[in-house]
Design an enzyme around this catalytic site. Sequence first.
Site, mmCIF file in Angstrom:
data_model
loop_
_atom_site.group_PDB
_atom_site.id
_atom_site.type_symbol
_atom_site.label_atom_id
_atom_site.label_comp_id
_atom_site.label_asym_id
_atom_site.label_seq_id
_atom_site.Cartn_x
_atom_site.Cartn_y
_atom_site.Cartn_z
ATOM 1 C CE LYS A 139 31.459 -22.273 20.561
ATOM 2 N NZ LYS A 139 30.731 -22.404 19.277
ATOM 3 N N GLY A 192 32.598 -29.920 17.310
ATOM 4 C CA GLY A 192 31.153 -29.842 17.372
ATOM 5 C C GLY A 192 30.550 -29.521 16.023
ATOM 6 C CD GLN A 201 28.429 -26.046 15.903
ATOM 7 O OE1 GLN A 201 27.888 -26.759 16.742
ATOM 8 N NE2 GLN A 201 29.681 -25.630 16.032
ATOM 9 N NE ARG A 239 28.884 -24.486 7.057
ATOM 10 C CZ ARG A 239 29.224 -24.380 8.343
ATOM 11 N NH1 ARG A 239 30.507 -24.545 8.705
ATOM 12 N NH2 ARG A 239 28.311 -24.125 9.257
ATOM 13 C CG ASP A 256 34.069 -20.109 17.729
ATOM 14 O OD1 ASP A 256 33.560 -20.688 18.706
ATOM 15 O OD2 ASP A 256 33.913 -20.501 16.561
ATOM 16 N NE ARG A 294 30.845 -28.350 21.957
ATOM 17 C CZ ARG A 294 31.340 -27.678 20.919
ATOM 18 N NH1 ARG A 294 32.458 -28.087 20.355
ATOM 19 N NH2 ARG A 294 30.730 -26.615 20.459
ATOM 20 C CE LYS A 297 37.260 -25.155 14.152
ATOM 21 N NZ LYS A 297 37.441 -25.681 15.520
ATOM 22 N NE ARG A 315 37.524 -21.143 18.373
ATOM 23 C CZ ARG A 315 38.082 -21.084 17.158
ATOM 24 N NH1 ARG A 315 39.149 -20.339 16.975
ATOM 25 N NH2 ARG A 315 37.566 -21.770 16.159
#
EC number: 2.5.1.19
Length: 446
Positions: A351, A98, A173, A30, A324, A126, A25, A400
């Site tokens: 998260k 995010g 990030q 990107r 994660d 968030r 992901k 998740r």
Amino acid sequence: MSQAKPLRSSSTGALTGTLRVPGDKSISHRSLMFGAIAVGETVIHGLLEGEDVLHTAAAMRLLGATAERDAAGVWRVRGVGLGGLAEPAQVLDMGNSGTAARLLIGLVASHPITCVFTGDASLNKRPMARVTTPLEQMGARFVSRSGGRLPLTVIGSDRTVPVTYRLPVASAQVKSAILLCGLNTAGTTTVIEAEPTRDHTELMLRHFGATVTTERLEDGALAVSVTGQPELTGRTIQVPADPSSAAFPAVAALLRPGSELVLLEVGMNPRRTGLYDTLVEMGADIAFENRRDLAGEPVADLRVKHGPLKGVVVPADRAPSMIDEYPILAAAAACAEGTTVMLGLKELRVKESDRLAMVAEGLTRCGVRVEVGADDSLTVHGTGRPPQGGATVATAMDHRIAMSFLVLGMASAEPVQVDDGAFIDTSFPGFVSLMNGLGAKIADAA
């Protein structure tokens, strides 16, 4: 908002097979963004076609690039060149992601355009101030809800200035957002990180032609610098299988007697492999075969076999490489012999949900003894046997959390139900059918 989709997972026999989980992901996001600001065409093989990434593709179209999937499943992005992003006529909806929101905020901040970002109910809770604070120092302006939350308006500038910014919290990030703003800023922009975080941005920017350097400082921190205003050229990208997604079938195989899975082309970037390092320390039977590179990213085929696990202490400095994966590690720890202590989990609280609280609550409901420490640690007391299960676990719109407890249900004495599995598609489309094809028993619980 999508309708809730309760799912139930029951104890199963051995899981067997060879599979490739969806594309990474982080790299997928990107590749679309960098292709959009490059000159010429970028060709992407293996792009993750989950909802999060599709939101990124839609945003790049609104910003002036083209991003389309051909009949063979290959994505082609025709970029507008660095500095060429256009002001969108609509709000940019980043869904549940995010990563997409924070990186794209950084990317548009150095353009003289105004953009409004929003997301789903989870993303809009968030924190974004960690990104906007350094970007304001560079010259962009922002209007947001209280607490720096989305919806958020970016008032970009083509007169941004380079900065040297020390990250207060380890975050790939935030680092990436600053570097992407610096990409279209004259001079050298530097981010200093006390702990190394994911370096997909640095690797891929080099692949597109940017000059990105890393330097170890006297205090042990890493200084990551980008030289502004390069010409980026379209590239071909092979997206590895996502190591975060591969974690779910891998742990499921470790927990089910007789299981053996081969997971193909899993990304093995050393800043992403903390979970696998930890599982090996716990005694997991994982062989890393056929190591090689795909477009600058290391990959391997993982052969995972069932076997007993033992409790370990997971150090805080490992968190950036597995941030994660703590929910699925907690599921493995619940079935291990002895106590597993996970340190330094503060970042889990911001998260898609407060993952630390959600994991602890879900495990407790399934009959596992856990403690959350004042230092944001999580202690899981395993007995060497599968837990009782027989619970319904709240997911708080977190993909998740949902997948981790469905994996736990495959090993538990009684089925485990999650209140909503609809958000699994944000990162792992086809998760249920893939797992059931290996021998799992996941079904609708409505």
